[in-house]
Motif scaffolding. Structure first.
Motif, mmCIF file in Angstrom:
data_model
loop_
_atom_site.group_PDB
_atom_site.id
_atom_site.type_symbol
_atom_site.label_atom_id
_atom_site.label_comp_id
_atom_site.label_asym_id
_atom_site.label_seq_id
_atom_site.Cartn_x
_atom_site.Cartn_y
_atom_site.Cartn_z
ATOM 1 N N ASP A 100 0.811 -1.216 0.000
ATOM 2 C CA ASP A 100 0.000 0.000 0.000
ATOM 3 C C ASP A 100 0.845 1.268 0.000
ATOM 4 N N SER A 101 2.127 1.147 -0.226
ATOM 5 C CA SER A 101 3.027 2.292 -0.148
ATOM 6 C C SER A 101 3.002 3.085 -1.450
ATOM 7 N N THR A 102 2.683 4.359 -1.347
ATOM 8 C CA THR A 102 2.618 5.192 -2.547
ATOM 9 C C THR A 102 3.293 6.547 -2.374
ATOM 10 N N ASP A 103 3.936 6.776 -1.227
ATOM 11 C CA ASP A 103 4.576 8.073 -1.007
ATOM 12 C C ASP A 103 5.789 8.266 -1.915
ATOM 13 N N GLY A 104 6.445 7.166 -2.251
ATOM 14 C CA GLY A 104 7.578 7.204 -3.160
ATOM 15 C C GLY A 104 7.255 6.376 -4.390
ATOM 16 N N PRO A 105 8.115 6.451 -5.403
ATOM 17 C CA PRO A 105 7.834 5.698 -6.629
ATOM 18 C C PRO A 105 7.889 4.185 -6.404
ATOM 19 N N ALA A 106 7.065 3.456 -7.141
ATOM 20 C CA ALA A 106 7.104 1.993 -7.108
ATOM 21 C C ALA A 106 8.453 1.541 -7.652
ATOM 22 N N LEU A 107 8.991 0.475 -7.088
ATOM 23 C CA LEU A 107 10.335 0.035 -7.471
ATOM 24 C C LEU A 107 10.353 -1.238 -8.311
#
Length: 161
Positions: A100-107
């Motif tokens: 659910d992490s969206t603060d930084g770009p997807a890796l």
């Protein structure tokens, strides 16, 4: 109808008085000693899970453990990714904690940019900011947090994504 309202009022008053009696008997608003306030770890009570908790009578409370970075051989890249909170901001399909992490770009696919790009992005995140993201979101001090071995392990892990 008048009888129902009276009965409801009486029941509400009795319930309120009963709750007040229980609160008073348990020490009012003071801290309540309940084991639910503590975290169980390996059969021991470890650290309070809330500020209003007291240990149960006779219990010995161990300090809450502080997570530390993996240092055995640099740890696995996945463990380092989680330990250094990369999963808090970056989504990576191979790490379930980051879903659910969206603060930084997807890796996902970052490995195609190469190990030098990844290393620079970790050590100097302002060097090249991904479009759509503001500069300064990523902590700039990973050079002082990661050992050289941990950095290599993390770069290798991300290069394989």
């Amino acid at each position: 109808m008048r009888l129902r309202r009276s009965t409801l009022s009486i029941l509400l008053a009795i319930t309120s008085l009963a709750m007040l009696a229980v609160i008073t008997a348990c020490g009012g608003t003071s801290v309540v000693a309940t084991p639910e306030c503590y975290l169980a770890q390996e059969g021991q009570i470890v650290g309070a899970a809330g500020v209003d908790c007291e240990p149960p009578a006779g219990a010995t409370v161990q300090p809450t453990p502080t997570p530390t970075p993996a240092t055995n051989g640099g740890g696995s890249g996945r463990v380092l990714f989680i330990t250094y909170a990369c999963a808090t901001c970056h989504m990576l399909d191979s790490v379930s904690q980051s879903r659910d992490s969206t603060d930084g770009p997807a890796l996902d696919g970052v490995g195609s940019k190469g190990a030098d790009y990844i290393r620079t992005s970790i050590l100097d995140p302002s060097a090249e900011v991904v479009e759509g993201y503001d500069d300064g979101l990523m902590p700039p001090d990973f050079a002082t947090q990661l050992s050289a071995e941990e950095l290599d392990t993390l770069v290798t892990f991300l290069s394989e994504q």
